[in-house]
Design a protein around this motif. Sequence first.
Motif, PDB file in Angstrom:
ATOM      1  N   SER A 210       0.703  -1.137  -0.061  1.00 54.75           N
ATOM      2  CA  SER A 210      -0.059   0.075  -0.084  1.00 54.75           C
ATOM      3  C   SER A 210       0.828   1.216  -0.071  1.00 54.75           C
ATOM      4  CB  SER A 210      -0.855   0.138   1.296  1.00 54.75           C
ATOM      5  OG  SER A 210      -0.087   0.310   2.470  1.00 54.75           O
ATOM      6  N   HIS A 211       0.350   2.398  -0.314  1.00 52.25           N
ATOM      7  CA  HIS A 211       0.958   3.598  -0.238  1.00 52.25           C
ATOM      8  C   HIS A 211       1.661   3.737   0.975  1.00 52.25           C
ATOM      9  CE1 HIS A 211       0.244   4.876  -4.261  1.00 52.25           C
ATOM     10  NE2 HIS A 211      -0.981   4.803  -3.995  1.00 52.25           N
ATOM     11  N   GLU A 212       0.619   3.547   2.034  1.00 56.19           N
ATOM     12  CA  GLU A 212       1.355   3.760   3.566  1.00 56.19           C
ATOM     13  C   GLU A 212       2.432   2.907   3.993  1.00 56.19           C
ATOM     14  OE1 GLU A 212      -1.813   3.142   2.559  1.00 56.19           O
ATOM     15  OE2 GLU A 212      -2.831   5.209   2.613  1.00 56.19           O
TER      16      GLU A 212
ATOM     17  N   GLN B 138       5.441  12.074  -0.612  1.00 61.44           N
ATOM     18  CA  GLN B 138       4.480  12.134   0.334  1.00 61.44           C
ATOM     19  C   GLN B 138       5.025  12.137   1.938  1.00 61.44           C
ATOM     20  OE1 GLN B 138       1.623   8.904  -0.372  1.00 61.44           O
ATOM     21  NE2 GLN B 138       0.793   9.839  -2.155  1.00 61.44           N
ATOM     22  N   SER B 139       6.267  11.718   1.846  1.00 61.09           N
ATOM     23  CA  SER B 139       7.007  11.354   3.195  1.00 61.09           C
ATOM     24  C   SER B 139       7.676  12.774   3.753  1.00 61.09           C
ATOM     25  CB  SER B 139       8.013  10.310   3.162  1.00 61.09           C
ATOM     26  OG  SER B 139       8.960  10.792   2.409  1.00 61.09           O
TER      27      SER B 139
ATOM     28  N   LEU C 166       4.693   1.655   1.816  1.00 62.53           N
ATOM     29  CA  LEU C 166       5.804   2.221   0.922  1.00 62.53           C
ATOM     30  C   LEU C 166       6.329   3.437   1.609  1.00 62.53           C
ATOM     31  CD1 LEU C 166       4.518   1.770  -2.708  1.00 62.53           C
ATOM     32  CD2 LEU C 166       6.423   0.397  -1.569  1.00 62.53           C
ATOM     33  N   GLY C 167       5.363   4.434   2.065  1.00 62.64           N
ATOM     34  CA  GLY C 167       5.959   5.410   2.857  1.00 62.64           C
ATOM     35  C   GLY C 167       6.767   5.178   3.958  1.00 62.64           C
TER      36      GLY C 167
ATOM     37  N   GLN D 110       6.248   8.720  -5.461  1.00 66.49           N
ATOM     38  CA  GLN D 110       5.132   8.996  -4.774  1.00 66.49           C
ATOM     39  C   GLN D 110       5.210   9.202  -3.453  1.00 66.49           C
ATOM     40  OE1 GLN D 110       1.801   7.162  -6.748  1.00 66.49           O
ATOM     41  NE2 GLN D 110       1.826   8.570  -8.535  1.00 66.49           N
ATOM     42  N   ALA D 111       5.842   7.904  -2.819  1.00 68.59           N
ATOM     43  CA  ALA D 111       5.938   7.693  -1.594  1.00 68.59           C
ATOM     44  C   ALA D 111       7.037   8.572  -0.786  1.00 68.59           C
ATOM     45  CB  ALA D 111       6.283   6.132  -1.168  1.00 68.59           C
TER      46      ALA D 111
ATOM     47  N   ARG E  69       5.515   4.702  -8.013  1.00 71.41           N
ATOM     48  CA  ARG E  69       4.991   4.431  -6.506  1.00 71.41           C
ATOM     49  C   ARG E  69       6.079   4.864  -5.654  1.00 71.41           C
ATOM     50  NH1 ARG E  69       2.151  -0.442  -4.913  1.00 71.41           N
ATOM     51  NH2 ARG E  69       1.254   1.346  -3.481  1.00 71.41           N
TER      52      ARG E  69
END
Length: 242
Positions: free
Chosen positions: A58-60, A106-107, A62-63, A102-103, A99
């Motif tokens: 998930s994006h979370e 977002q971090s 990966l973050g 993007q992670a 991806r």
Amino acid sequence: MTVLVLGATGATGRLLVEQLLNRGHQVRVIVRSRDRLPEAVINHPDVTIVEASLLELSHEELGQHVTGCEGVACCLGHNLTFKGLFGHPMRLVTEATRRICQAIEQSKPEKRVKYVLMNTAGNQNRDLDETATFANRFVVGLLRWTLPPHVDNEQASDVLRQEIGKNNPSLSWAVVRPDSLVDRAETSAYDIHPSPTRDPIFNAGTTNRINVAHFMADLITNDAIWGKWVGQMPVIYSHEAK
């Protein structure tokens, strides 16, 4: 420094992990199976292993995995089997690059993260006026229609060139383009050029995988080398290719 390595079980990714560990850095890897890693890596105190399918995270998640990393190195590629060449995911490198980037964004890292993508000399840098013969352009056109991994390489670099760009506040990037890859036990002398100096189809040179790993490690860990090649797509040849 902590570096996330994608494709750590591959022929070049393994060598890159070794290069980074030998330089005293912390390494994180995301792999489908830890059993495909060398025993020395599995048991190394400076290695963190995430056992998962990268594109299924998930994006979370990966973050969480990119947080704290100052560099990311992508050595992902397609296996030279029918399933590897024509099966899913056909855009493995592209989607992984998109991806992960993007992670990283977002971090909101305090310092720009370095993203180094392993690619191929057969992929032109469309930011430069790289010349190619008619025969080369014809064959590349055929590859786009018949060989999905070639398109994957092109689109993965386009994610960095076009979607991320050169002024992104969260990350900067470089795309390493080796010519025909060969295995050697030790690093040797190699040359770096902004663009190919040989026709990658009709007059290909060779590049030692261990030299690619060495240069990628240099890019991530040496600020002077990074400053020279950031935002570019350098081509690497081993001296023996001359």
